[in-house]
Design an enzyme around this catalytic site. Sequence first.
Site, PDB file in Angstrom:
ATOM      1  N   LYS A  34       0.814  -1.220   0.000  1.00 37.73           N
ATOM      2  CA  LYS A  34       0.000   0.000   0.000  1.00 37.73           C
ATOM      3  C   LYS A  34       0.846   1.267   0.000  1.00 37.73           C
ATOM      4  O   LYS A  34       0.486   2.253  -0.642  1.00 37.73           O
ATOM      5  CB  LYS A  34      -0.987   0.003   1.170  1.00 37.73           C
ATOM      6  CG  LYS A  34      -0.332   0.119   2.531  1.00 37.73           C
ATOM      7  CD  LYS A  34      -1.370   0.070   3.646  1.00 37.73           C
ATOM      8  CE  LYS A  34      -0.731   0.009   5.007  1.00 37.73           C
ATOM      9  NZ  LYS A  34      -0.034   1.239   5.400  1.00 37.73           N
ATOM     10  N   THR A  35       1.988   1.243   0.711  1.00 39.81           N
ATOM     11  CA  THR A  35       2.820   2.457   0.736  1.00 39.81           C
ATOM     12  C   THR A  35       3.317   2.759  -0.670  1.00 39.81           C
ATOM     13  O   THR A  35       3.355   3.907  -1.101  1.00 39.81           O
ATOM     14  CB  THR A  35       4.011   2.277   1.697  1.00 39.81           C
ATOM     15  OG1 THR A  35       3.507   1.819   2.943  1.00 39.81           O
ATOM     16  CG2 THR A  35       4.744   3.591   1.922  1.00 39.81           C
ATOM     17  N   ASP A 218      -3.469   7.382   4.897  1.00 38.62           N
ATOM     18  CA  ASP A 218      -3.024   6.005   5.125  1.00 38.62           C
ATOM     19  C   ASP A 218      -3.675   5.485   6.412  1.00 38.62           C
ATOM     20  O   ASP A 218      -4.009   6.276   7.293  1.00 38.62           O
ATOM     21  CB  ASP A 218      -1.494   6.017   5.266  1.00 38.62           C
ATOM     22  CG  ASP A 218      -0.905   4.617   5.191  1.00 38.62           C
ATOM     23  OD1 ASP A 218      -1.640   3.684   4.834  1.00 38.62           O
ATOM     24  OD2 ASP A 218       0.292   4.467   5.488  1.00 38.62           O
ATOM     25  N   GLU A 219      -3.813   4.175   6.539  1.00 41.94           N
ATOM     26  CA  GLU A 219      -4.344   3.550   7.771  1.00 41.94           C
ATOM     27  C   GLU A 219      -5.681   4.177   8.175  1.00 41.94           C
ATOM     28  O   GLU A 219      -5.892   4.530   9.336  1.00 41.94           O
ATOM     29  CB  GLU A 219      -3.341   3.705   8.938  1.00 41.94           C
ATOM     30  CG  GLU A 219      -1.937   3.191   8.658  1.00 41.94           C
ATOM     31  CD  GLU A 219      -1.832   1.680   8.675  1.00 41.94           C
ATOM     32  OE1 GLU A 219      -2.880   1.004   8.741  1.00 41.94           O
ATOM     33  OE2 GLU A 219      -0.707   1.167   8.615  1.00 41.94           O
ATOM     34  N   GLN A 249      -7.186  -4.929  10.037  1.00 35.02           N
ATOM     35  CA  GLN A 249      -6.076  -4.527  10.904  1.00 35.02           C
ATOM     36  C   GLN A 249      -6.466  -3.372  11.815  1.00 35.02           C
ATOM     37  O   GLN A 249      -5.616  -2.610  12.262  1.00 35.02           O
ATOM     38  CB  GLN A 249      -4.841  -4.162  10.070  1.00 35.02           C
ATOM     39  CG  GLN A 249      -4.263  -5.373   9.345  1.00 35.02           C
ATOM     40  CD  GLN A 249      -2.936  -5.055   8.687  1.00 35.02           C
ATOM     41  OE1 GLN A 249      -1.927  -4.855   9.345  1.00 35.02           O
ATOM     42  NE2 GLN A 249      -2.938  -4.991   7.367  1.00 35.02           N
ATOM     43  N   ARG A 597       2.759 -10.744  10.393  1.00 33.10           N
ATOM     44  CA  ARG A 597       4.105 -10.127  10.477  1.00 33.10           C
ATOM     45  C   ARG A 597       5.158 -11.105   9.957  1.00 33.10           C
ATOM     46  O   ARG A 597       6.286 -10.716   9.696  1.00 33.10           O
ATOM     47  CB  ARG A 597       4.472  -9.772  11.930  1.00 33.10           C
ATOM     48  CG  ARG A 597       3.612  -8.758  12.663  1.00 33.10           C
ATOM     49  CD  ARG A 597       3.325  -7.516  11.897  1.00 33.10           C
ATOM     50  NE  ARG A 597       2.049  -7.627  11.190  1.00 33.10           N
ATOM     51  CZ  ARG A 597       1.687  -6.844  10.188  1.00 33.10           C
ATOM     52  NH1 ARG A 597       2.491  -5.924   9.746  1.00 33.10           N
ATOM     53  NH2 ARG A 597       0.521  -6.989   9.597  1.00 33.10           N
TER      54      ARG A 597
END
Length: 664
Positions: A34-35, A218-219, A249, A597
């Site tokens: 996504k970044t 973002d987020e 998330q 992770r």
Amino acid sequence: MHGNALHGLNPPQRQAVLHVEGPLLVLAGAGSGKTRVIVEKIAHLIQSGRYPAKRIAAITFTNKSAREMRERVAKRIRGDAAQELTISTFHALGLRILQIEHAKLGLRRGFSIFDADDSSVQLKDLLPPGSKPDVIDAAKQLISRAKNAGLSPEQAAEAARSTREREAAALYARYQQRLTAFNAVDFDDLIRLPVQLLETDAEAVAGWRERIGYLLVDECQDTNDAQYRLLKAIAGEKGHFTCVGDDDQSIYAWRGANPDNLLSLGTDYPKLEIIKLEQNYRCSNRVLRAANALIAHNPHEHPKTLWSDAADGERIRVWECKDAAHEAEKVAAEIQFVAQKHAAPWSEFCILFRGNHQSRALEKALQLLRIPYHLSGGTAFLDRGEVKDALAWLRLLANPDDDAAFLRAVQSPNRGVGATSLQRLGELANNAHMPLSRAADSISLAKQLPARAANALQGFSDIVRGLRIDAKTLAPAELVRKLNERSGLLAALRALCKDEAQFQARRRNLDELADWFDGPKTSGPGELAAALALLSHADKGDAGNQVRLMSMHAAKGLEFRYVFIVGVEDGNLPHEASIEEGRLDEERRLMYVGITRAKEQLWLSHANEAQRWGDRMRLKPSRFIDELPAEELQRDGADPVADAARKKERASAGIANIRALLGD
């Protein structure tokens, strides 16, 4: 689009980058790049000529992710454009709005920002004498909740239903009055006040929509109500924005985050386009299949299934242990074994837990095997009381207008200036339009205070004046050492500490602070202020080549080759309170974040018993383990052949270690 930027993006990523008309929600699964999408989209908006860099704002949740995003964008676009972009946290954007619009919100230039400690000091003083820390914390949370809902003190009073809420609203009003007297805002005001301005002032909102033409967030699942309203106010009805988020998330409800904001986007912007990123570039396929199966137990408005081109990888190991100590020993031994077998650096290992108290047994086991580790989220050096006191003095030397620093310094150590006198001083300073430190210095204003407080303030001002003169000639480290003496901080510490050992330990913290400033001789407090600003970031430095220990909340956004999740028991993960209240969704998302992770290999361990208040308690494995596909797991004892082979491999590695030690 310049160069080969779209090259290497998968089709949904490319679609997200090229969509520039109208509102867009990108549902980005864990590890789906996504970044990269945000960075490429910023480059595309600039290079296609749609928006100049200075009209684009990208909002992230941490300073660290803002810094990383800025570095990545700088590599993608030429010239000065990267400097003109706004890439910041919500709070930093709010601060920028306040700095420009301060007059409209009744603030003077150079207002202070109160941190959590500064706020607690004020609330402690406003509550009945002798209020316990948990009462102060509860009051702080209620006020914070009202602010995060975007409520002013008046609106909070109107919304109050119970006696407790009415009392909290009255306290909020008095607390806010005091902030005004000190020309200060707290952290929550950095969002609340801009929202208040942009929702009520047509001229201001038009100005900010002109300044920020395109918004990337973002987020987005981590936004609270006030942040969501800020987003809407700036984006306007047309909705020139890209929101990126992952409902799976969302793990910060306890901090006020509202994952339903992702759903609200669809209601508030009927033309909202939704693009899902489901290809994962991080994890082995086994890890992904397990994560997908787990999260499928949560209700979904927009279900997504992560997939990967990566290999299947090893099965997920599930360990049954006697207790936390046995569990920690197993984890430490396995890390040592895997690190040797694969010649893997320590930094590729991470141990995750639900609560910070679980780290103690792990630290002990790692220390025994001399494995270096870094614990995230311990009390940082800069958060220690005496260090914060000394920093407040330094802030005040560098900037006489810093009222928050003045308030902390004048009360550290206590010199008989009570809260009532300080509030009176705040009012006098406000009426005279000057910062507190100048008001304290003014003879005519001091006459309006009780004699004892006036004398104490006079003494304080003399010390500050003397240190300011010293600051012109002394090296910064020397200045800090002198300040520790002259301010009375060391004498106060000595009086406070029960014994010499405790005093020396806390004194070392102050000495260490002075050492941080060692180096070239700089001139004057101004440069000291610059060094200070860097200081607060230096502490968050890289953990280097160490095994990382952290809570699952702290792990979001990170990835490691080998991940151990410990304490996977009912009552711990999922947490007891969430089991009792039937709120398993957020705990399941937390477990999902933990699992995703792991790039290559994942271990889950649970203990059979624990010591609670002197009694041994039987523990049950977490219900979440049963929600994982059995064929992806390898449980202890389930495959005797594999277990025997593993045991033999470990034994020979152990003998090799002993030989090496004996120099054979």
